[in-house]
Design an enzyme around this catalytic site. Structure first.
Site, short mmCIF file in Angstrom:
data_model
loop_
_atom_site.label_atom_id
_atom_site.label_comp_id
_atom_site.label_asym_id
_atom_site.label_seq_id
_atom_site.Cartn_x
_atom_site.Cartn_y
_atom_site.Cartn_z
N CYS A 130 0.84 -1.20 0.00
CA CYS A 130 0.00 0.00 0.00
C CYS A 130 0.88 1.26 0.00
O CYS A 130 1.37 1.68 1.05
CB CYS A 130 -0.92 -0.01 1.22
SG CYS A 130 -1.95 1.44 1.32
N CYS A 133 -0.46 4.17 2.09
CA CYS A 133 -0.35 3.99 3.55
C CYS A 133 1.10 4.19 4.00
O CYS A 133 1.36 4.81 5.02
CB CYS A 133 -0.76 2.58 3.99
SG CYS A 133 -2.22 1.93 3.20
N ASP A 134 2.05 3.63 3.25
CA ASP A 134 3.44 3.55 3.74
C ASP A 134 4.43 4.44 3.00
O ASP A 134 5.58 4.57 3.42
CB ASP A 134 3.94 2.08 3.62
CG ASP A 134 3.08 1.13 4.45
OD1 ASP A 134 2.53 1.58 5.47
OD2 ASP A 134 2.96 -0.04 4.06
#
Ligand code: NAP
Length: 300
Positions: A130, A133-134
Protein backbone atom coordinates in the site's frame (compact mmCIF):
# COMPACT_ATOMS: atom_id res chain seq x y z
CA UNK A 1 -33.20 -12.25 13.11
CA UNK A 2 -31.67 -9.91 10.55
CA UNK A 3 -33.07 -9.55 7.04
CA UNK A 4 -29.66 -9.12 5.40
CA UNK A 5 -26.21 -9.88 6.77
CA UNK A 6 -23.39 -8.53 4.65
CA UNK A 7 -19.91 -10.05 4.94
CA UNK A 8 -17.44 -7.26 4.16
CA UNK A 9 -17.53 -3.47 4.50
CA UNK A 10 -15.83 -2.46 1.27
CA UNK A 11 -17.55 -0.53 -1.50
CA UNK A 12 -19.80 -3.45 -2.52
CA UNK A 13 -20.78 -4.32 1.06
CA UNK A 14 -21.50 -0.75 2.14
CA UNK A 15 -23.43 -0.01 -1.06
CA UNK A 16 -25.55 -3.10 -0.36
CA UNK A 17 -26.08 -1.80 3.19
CA UNK A 18 -27.32 1.56 1.85
CA UNK A 19 -29.82 -0.12 -0.49
CA UNK A 20 -30.94 -2.75 2.04
CA UNK A 21 -31.46 -0.25 4.85
CA UNK A 22 -33.29 2.19 2.57
CA UNK A 23 -35.64 -0.66 1.65
CA UNK A 24 -36.55 -0.86 5.35
CA UNK A 25 -34.65 -4.10 6.02
CA UNK A 26 -32.73 -4.91 9.18
CA UNK A 27 -29.14 -4.95 7.97
CA UNK A 28 -25.94 -6.04 9.72
CA UNK A 29 -22.51 -5.57 8.16
CA UNK A 30 -19.70 -7.79 9.47
CA UNK A 31 -16.13 -6.62 8.84
CA UNK A 32 -12.94 -8.37 9.94
CA UNK A 33 -10.69 -5.29 9.86
CA UNK A 34 -11.70 -1.72 9.08
CA UNK A 35 -14.50 -0.45 6.87
CA UNK A 36 -13.73 0.94 3.43
CA UNK A 37 -11.99 -1.93 1.66
CA UNK A 38 -9.41 -1.53 -1.08
CA UNK A 39 -10.39 1.99 -2.08
CA UNK A 40 -9.10 3.28 1.27
CA UNK A 41 -5.56 2.93 -0.10
CA UNK A 42 -6.21 4.87 -3.33
CA UNK A 43 -4.67 8.32 -3.07
CA UNK A 44 -7.14 9.76 -5.54
CA UNK A 45 -10.23 8.56 -7.41
CA UNK A 46 -11.00 10.39 -10.64
CA UNK A 47 -13.21 7.93 -12.50
CA UNK A 48 -16.28 7.52 -10.32
CA UNK A 49 -19.14 8.99 -12.36
CA UNK A 50 -20.39 12.26 -10.95
CA UNK A 51 -17.45 12.81 -8.61
CA UNK A 52 -14.60 14.65 -10.32
CA UNK A 53 -11.91 13.98 -7.75
CA UNK A 54 -11.95 12.50 -4.26
CA UNK A 55 -9.46 10.66 -2.06
CA UNK A 56 -10.13 6.96 -1.50
CA UNK A 57 -10.37 7.61 2.24
CA UNK A 58 -12.94 10.36 1.81
CA UNK A 59 -15.00 8.20 -0.56
CA UNK A 60 -15.02 5.28 1.89
CA UNK A 61 -15.82 7.53 4.84
CA UNK A 62 -18.78 9.08 3.00
CA UNK A 63 -20.13 5.67 1.99
CA UNK A 64 -19.77 4.31 5.53
CA UNK A 65 -21.59 7.32 7.03
CA UNK A 66 -24.32 7.03 4.40
CA UNK A 67 -24.90 3.35 5.28
CA UNK A 68 -24.98 4.05 9.03
CA UNK A 69 -27.31 7.05 8.60
CA UNK A 70 -29.71 4.83 6.67
CA UNK A 71 -29.89 2.52 9.69
CA UNK A 72 -27.44 -0.32 8.94
CA UNK A 73 -25.44 -1.77 11.86
CA UNK A 74 -21.78 -2.75 11.71
CA UNK A 75 -19.81 -5.16 13.89
CA UNK A 76 -16.09 -5.82 13.61
CA UNK A 77 -16.02 -9.61 13.60
CA UNK A 78 -14.52 -12.07 11.13
CA UNK A 79 -17.02 -14.33 9.37
CA UNK A 80 -15.77 -17.87 9.85
CA UNK A 81 -18.64 -20.07 8.68
CA UNK A 82 -22.16 -19.77 7.32
CA UNK A 83 -24.72 -22.47 8.00
CA UNK A 84 -27.58 -22.64 5.51
CA UNK A 85 -30.84 -23.82 7.10
CA UNK A 86 -32.82 -22.94 3.94
CA UNK A 87 -35.36 -20.49 5.43
CA UNK A 88 -32.61 -18.70 7.36
CA UNK A 89 -28.81 -18.66 7.57
CA UNK A 90 -26.58 -18.60 10.64
CA UNK A 91 -23.42 -16.57 10.30
CA UNK A 92 -20.71 -17.66 12.74
CA UNK A 93 -18.06 -15.09 13.52
CA UNK A 94 -14.94 -14.93 15.64
CA UNK A 95 -17.12 -13.68 18.56
CA UNK A 96 -20.71 -14.74 18.05
CA UNK A 97 -23.40 -16.11 15.71
CA UNK A 98 -26.22 -14.24 13.97
CA UNK A 99 -29.33 -15.44 12.13
CA UNK A 100 -30.48 -13.79 8.95
CA UNK A 101 -32.97 -14.40 6.14
CA UNK A 102 -30.33 -13.61 3.51
CA UNK A 103 -26.57 -13.15 3.27
CA UNK A 104 -24.57 -11.02 0.87
CA UNK A 105 -20.95 -12.09 0.48
CA UNK A 106 -18.85 -9.01 -0.26
CA UNK A 107 -15.50 -10.27 0.92
CA UNK A 108 -13.49 -8.52 -1.82
CA UNK A 109 -10.05 -9.76 -2.68
CA UNK A 110 -6.64 -9.72 -1.01
CA UNK A 111 -3.33 -8.47 -2.39
CA UNK A 112 -1.49 -11.00 -4.54
CA UNK A 113 1.98 -11.83 -3.28
CA UNK A 114 5.09 -12.11 -5.45
CA UNK A 115 5.99 -15.48 -3.92
CA UNK A 116 9.65 -14.50 -3.71
CA UNK A 117 11.75 -15.74 -0.77
CA UNK A 118 11.73 -13.42 2.31
CA UNK A 119 8.58 -11.57 1.16
CA UNK A 120 6.68 -12.29 4.41
CA UNK A 121 9.74 -11.69 6.61
CA UNK A 122 10.37 -8.23 5.10
CA UNK A 123 6.73 -7.11 5.00
CA UNK A 124 6.60 -3.92 7.06
CA UNK A 125 10.39 -3.73 6.80
CA UNK A 126 10.57 -2.33 3.31
CA UNK A 127 7.99 -4.54 1.61
CA UNK A 128 4.57 -2.93 1.34
CA UNK A 129 1.31 -3.54 -0.52
CA UNK A 130 0.00 0.00 0.00
CA UNK A 131 1.90 3.03 -1.30
CA UNK A 132 -0.56 5.56 0.08
CA UNK A 133 -0.35 3.99 3.55
CA UNK A 134 3.44 3.55 3.74
CA UNK A 135 4.92 5.81 1.05
CA UNK A 136 5.56 8.72 3.40
CA UNK A 137 8.10 6.63 5.37
CA UNK A 138 10.37 6.73 2.31
CA UNK A 139 10.51 10.47 1.62
CA UNK A 140 13.76 11.32 -0.20
CA UNK A 141 14.68 7.62 -0.58
CA UNK A 142 14.94 5.35 -3.62
CA UNK A 143 12.05 2.92 -3.93
CA UNK A 144 10.60 0.44 -6.43
CA UNK A 145 7.11 -0.52 -7.49
CA UNK A 146 6.35 -3.85 -9.16
CA UNK A 147 3.32 -4.36 -11.42
CA UNK A 148 1.82 -3.09 -14.64
CA UNK A 149 -1.81 -2.29 -13.80
CA UNK A 150 -3.47 0.93 -12.69
CA UNK A 151 -2.51 0.34 -9.07
CA UNK A 152 1.22 0.07 -9.88
CA UNK A 153 1.12 3.13 -12.15
CA UNK A 154 -0.80 5.20 -9.61
CA UNK A 155 1.54 4.06 -6.84
CA UNK A 156 4.59 5.05 -8.90
CA UNK A 157 3.05 8.44 -9.63
CA UNK A 158 2.18 8.99 -5.99
CA UNK A 159 5.67 7.99 -4.79
CA UNK A 160 7.35 10.15 -7.46
CA UNK A 161 5.96 13.12 -5.52
CA UNK A 162 8.44 12.67 -2.71
CA UNK A 163 10.88 9.82 -3.36
CA UNK A 164 14.29 10.47 -4.94
CA UNK A 165 14.07 7.68 -7.49
CA UNK A 166 11.19 5.36 -8.32
CA UNK A 167 11.93 2.17 -10.26
CA UNK A 168 8.89 0.75 -12.00
CA UNK A 169 9.44 -2.98 -12.48
CA UNK A 170 7.12 -4.85 -14.83
CA UNK A 171 7.35 -8.32 -16.34
CA UNK A 172 6.28 -7.17 -19.84
CA UNK A 173 6.87 -4.07 -21.97
CA UNK A 174 3.12 -3.41 -22.31
CA UNK A 175 0.99 -2.15 -19.44
CA UNK A 176 -2.56 -2.96 -18.43
CA UNK A 177 -2.79 0.40 -16.70
CA UNK A 178 -4.22 3.49 -18.40
CA UNK A 179 -2.21 5.36 -21.04
CA UNK A 180 -2.88 8.66 -19.26
CA UNK A 181 -1.01 7.35 -16.21
CA UNK A 182 1.84 5.99 -18.34
CA UNK A 183 2.20 9.37 -20.06
CA UNK A 184 2.33 11.21 -16.72
CA UNK A 185 5.06 8.86 -15.51
CA UNK A 186 7.10 9.26 -18.71
CA UNK A 187 7.36 12.99 -18.00
CA UNK A 188 9.23 12.29 -14.77
CA UNK A 189 12.98 11.86 -15.09
CA UNK A 190 13.36 10.25 -11.69
CA UNK A 191 10.96 7.40 -12.61
CA UNK A 192 13.06 4.61 -14.09
CA UNK A 193 11.38 1.93 -16.17
CA UNK A 194 12.60 -1.61 -15.57
CA UNK A 195 10.67 -3.64 -18.11
CA UNK A 196 10.58 -7.33 -19.04
CA UNK A 197 11.98 -7.99 -15.59
CA UNK A 198 11.12 -10.12 -12.58
CA UNK A 199 12.00 -9.59 -8.96
CA UNK A 200 14.28 -12.56 -8.30
CA UNK A 201 15.47 -11.82 -4.75
CA UNK A 202 14.88 -9.48 -1.81
CA UNK A 203 18.08 -8.53 0.01
CA UNK A 204 18.91 -6.84 3.29
CA UNK A 205 19.73 -7.48 6.91
CA UNK A 206 16.60 -6.87 8.96
CA UNK A 207 15.25 -4.33 6.47
CA UNK A 208 15.06 -4.35 2.68
CA UNK A 209 18.21 -2.85 1.15
CA UNK A 210 18.02 -3.98 -2.46
CA UNK A 211 16.13 -6.12 -4.93
CA UNK A 212 17.69 -8.41 -7.50
CA UNK A 213 16.08 -8.16 -10.92
CA UNK A 214 16.20 -10.85 -13.57
CA UNK A 215 15.78 -9.44 -17.07
CA UNK A 216 14.29 -11.17 -20.10
CA UNK A 217 15.27 -12.60 -22.48
CA UNK A 218 18.83 -13.37 -21.39
CA UNK A 219 18.04 -13.76 -17.65
CA UNK A 220 20.74 -11.20 -16.86
CA UNK A 221 20.72 -10.13 -13.20
CA UNK A 222 20.88 -6.60 -11.82
CA UNK A 223 20.69 -5.24 -8.28
CA UNK A 224 18.67 -2.12 -7.48
CA UNK A 225 19.47 -0.44 -4.16
CA UNK A 226 16.07 0.53 -2.72
CA UNK A 227 14.64 1.12 0.74
CA UNK A 228 11.19 -0.12 -0.21
CA UNK A 229 9.43 -2.32 -2.72
CA UNK A 230 5.73 -1.65 -3.25
CA UNK A 231 4.05 -4.77 -4.59
CA UNK A 232 1.05 -3.94 -6.81
CA UNK A 233 0.45 -7.07 -8.86
CA UNK A 234 -3.30 -7.37 -8.47
CA UNK A 235 -5.59 -9.19 -6.13
CA UNK A 236 -6.92 -12.68 -5.59
CA UNK A 237 -10.10 -13.83 -3.85
CA UNK A 238 -10.37 -14.84 -0.22
CA UNK A 239 -13.40 -17.11 -0.45
CA UNK A 240 -12.22 -20.28 1.28
CA UNK A 241 -14.67 -19.86 4.24
CA UNK A 242 -17.53 -20.05 1.70
CA UNK A 243 -16.18 -22.89 -0.46
CA UNK A 244 -18.63 -25.49 0.89
CA UNK A 245 -21.57 -23.06 0.78
CA UNK A 246 -21.50 -21.64 -2.76
CA UNK A 247 -19.90 -22.68 -6.03
CA UNK A 248 -16.52 -21.09 -6.80
CA UNK A 249 -14.93 -20.81 -10.25
CA UNK A 250 -11.51 -22.21 -11.15
CA UNK A 251 -9.81 -19.08 -9.80
CA UNK A 252 -11.64 -19.14 -6.47
CA UNK A 253 -14.19 -16.39 -7.26
CA UNK A 254 -17.84 -16.95 -6.27
CA UNK A 255 -19.92 -17.95 -9.30
CA UNK A 256 -22.63 -15.32 -9.65
CA UNK A 257 -23.90 -13.31 -12.60
CA UNK A 258 -25.07 -9.69 -12.83
CA UNK A 259 -28.05 -10.45 -10.54
CA UNK A 260 -25.50 -11.48 -7.86
CA UNK A 261 -27.33 -14.76 -7.15
CA UNK A 262 -25.07 -17.63 -6.10
CA UNK A 263 -25.66 -21.38 -6.30
CA UNK A 264 -27.29 -21.20 -2.82
CA UNK A 265 -30.79 -19.76 -2.36
CA UNK A 266 -30.82 -16.53 -0.35
CA UNK A 267 -27.06 -16.07 -0.61
CA UNK A 268 -25.74 -13.37 -2.92
CA UNK A 269 -22.24 -12.25 -3.93
CA UNK A 270 -21.25 -8.67 -4.68
CA UNK A 271 -18.08 -6.92 -5.80
CA UNK A 272 -14.59 -8.22 -6.37
CA UNK A 273 -15.27 -11.61 -4.71
CA UNK A 274 -17.54 -12.74 -7.55
CA UNK A 275 -16.74 -13.91 -11.08
CA UNK A 276 -16.64 -10.87 -13.37
CA UNK A 277 -14.48 -9.24 -15.99
CA UNK A 278 -14.35 -5.66 -14.73
CA UNK A 279 -13.39 -4.96 -11.12
CA UNK A 280 -13.79 -1.25 -10.50
CA UNK A 281 -15.24 1.01 -7.85
CA UNK A 282 -18.27 1.58 -10.04
CA UNK A 283 -18.90 -2.13 -10.59
CA UNK A 284 -18.49 -2.85 -6.85
CA UNK A 285 -21.09 -0.17 -6.01
CA UNK A 286 -23.41 -1.44 -8.75
CA UNK A 287 -23.11 -5.00 -7.42
CA UNK A 288 -23.97 -3.80 -3.93
CA UNK A 289 -27.20 -2.30 -5.22
CA UNK A 290 -28.07 -5.36 -7.34
CA UNK A 291 -27.36 -7.82 -4.51
CA UNK A 292 -29.36 -5.85 -1.91
CA UNK A 293 -32.36 -5.50 -4.21
CA UNK A 294 -32.17 -9.20 -5.10
CA UNK A 295 -32.06 -10.01 -1.36
CA UNK A 296 -35.11 -7.77 -0.76
CA UNK A 297 -37.00 -9.53 -3.57
CA UNK A 298 -36.05 -12.92 -2.09
CA UNK A 299 -37.34 -11.92 1.36
CA UNK A 300 -40.56 -10.68 -0.30
P1 NAP B 1 -4.24 -5.70 -12.45
O1 NAP B 1 -4.90 -4.74 -13.36
O2 NAP B 1 -4.72 -7.10 -12.39
O3 NAP B 1 -2.70 -5.69 -12.82
C1 NAP B 1 -1.81 -6.52 -12.17
C2 NAP B 1 -0.45 -6.32 -12.80
O4 NAP B 1 0.50 -7.08 -12.08
C3 NAP B 1 -0.40 -6.77 -14.25
O5 NAP B 1 0.33 -5.84 -14.99
C4 NAP B 1 0.32 -8.10 -14.19
O6 NAP B 1 1.17 -8.32 -15.27
C5 NAP B 1 1.19 -7.97 -12.96
N1 NAP B 1 1.37 -9.23 -12.28
C6 NAP B 1 0.43 -10.13 -11.91
N2 NAP B 1 0.99 -11.16 -11.28
C7 NAP B 1 2.32 -10.92 -11.25
C8 NAP B 1 3.42 -11.63 -10.73
N3 NAP B 1 3.29 -12.79 -10.09
N4 NAP B 1 4.65 -11.07 -10.89
C9 NAP B 1 4.81 -9.89 -11.52
N5 NAP B 1 3.79 -9.17 -12.03
C10 NAP B 1 2.57 -9.68 -11.90
O7 NAP B 1 -4.24 -5.22 -10.91
P2 NAP B 1 -4.41 -3.75 -10.30
O8 NAP B 1 -3.46 -2.80 -10.92
O9 NAP B 1 -4.35 -3.92 -8.83
O10 NAP B 1 -5.88 -3.33 -10.71
C11 NAP B 1 -6.97 -4.17 -10.33
C12 NAP B 1 -8.26 -3.56 -10.88
O11 NAP B 1 -8.51 -2.33 -10.22
C13 NAP B 1 -8.14 -3.24 -12.37
O12 NAP B 1 -9.38 -3.44 -12.98
C14 NAP B 1 -7.78 -1.77 -12.38
O13 NAP B 1 -8.17 -1.10 -13.55
C15 NAP B 1 -8.58 -1.30 -11.17
N6 NAP B 1 -7.97 -0.07 -10.63
C16 NAP B 1 -8.50 1.09 -11.06
C17 NAP B 1 -7.96 2.29 -10.59
C18 NAP B 1 -8.56 3.55 -11.09
O14 NAP B 1 -9.32 3.47 -12.06
N7 NAP B 1 -8.27 4.69 -10.50
C19 NAP B 1 -6.91 2.28 -9.69
C20 NAP B 1 -6.38 1.08 -9.29
C21 NAP B 1 -6.92 -0.11 -9.77
P3 NAP B 1 0.59 -8.70 -16.72
O15 NAP B 1 0.03 -7.41 -17.25
O16 NAP B 1 1.79 -9.17 -17.45
O17 NAP B 1 -0.43 -9.75 -16.49
Amino acid sequence: MYDIIIAGAGTAGLSAAVYGARAGKRVLVLEKEVYGGQIMSASVVENYPGIRKISGYEFAQGLYEQAMEQGAEIKYEKVQKIQDSESYKTVHTSLSAYDSRTVILASGAKNRHLQVAREEELTGKGISYCATCDGAFYRGKDVAVVGGGNTALEDALFLSGYCRKVYLIHRRDQFRGEKRLQDSLREKEHVIWVLESHVAALNGTGYLESVTIEQEPDKGKKELAVSALFIAIGQEPDNQPFASLVELDAHGYIKAAEDCRTSAEGIFAAGDCRTKTVRQLTTAAADGAAAALAACAYIG
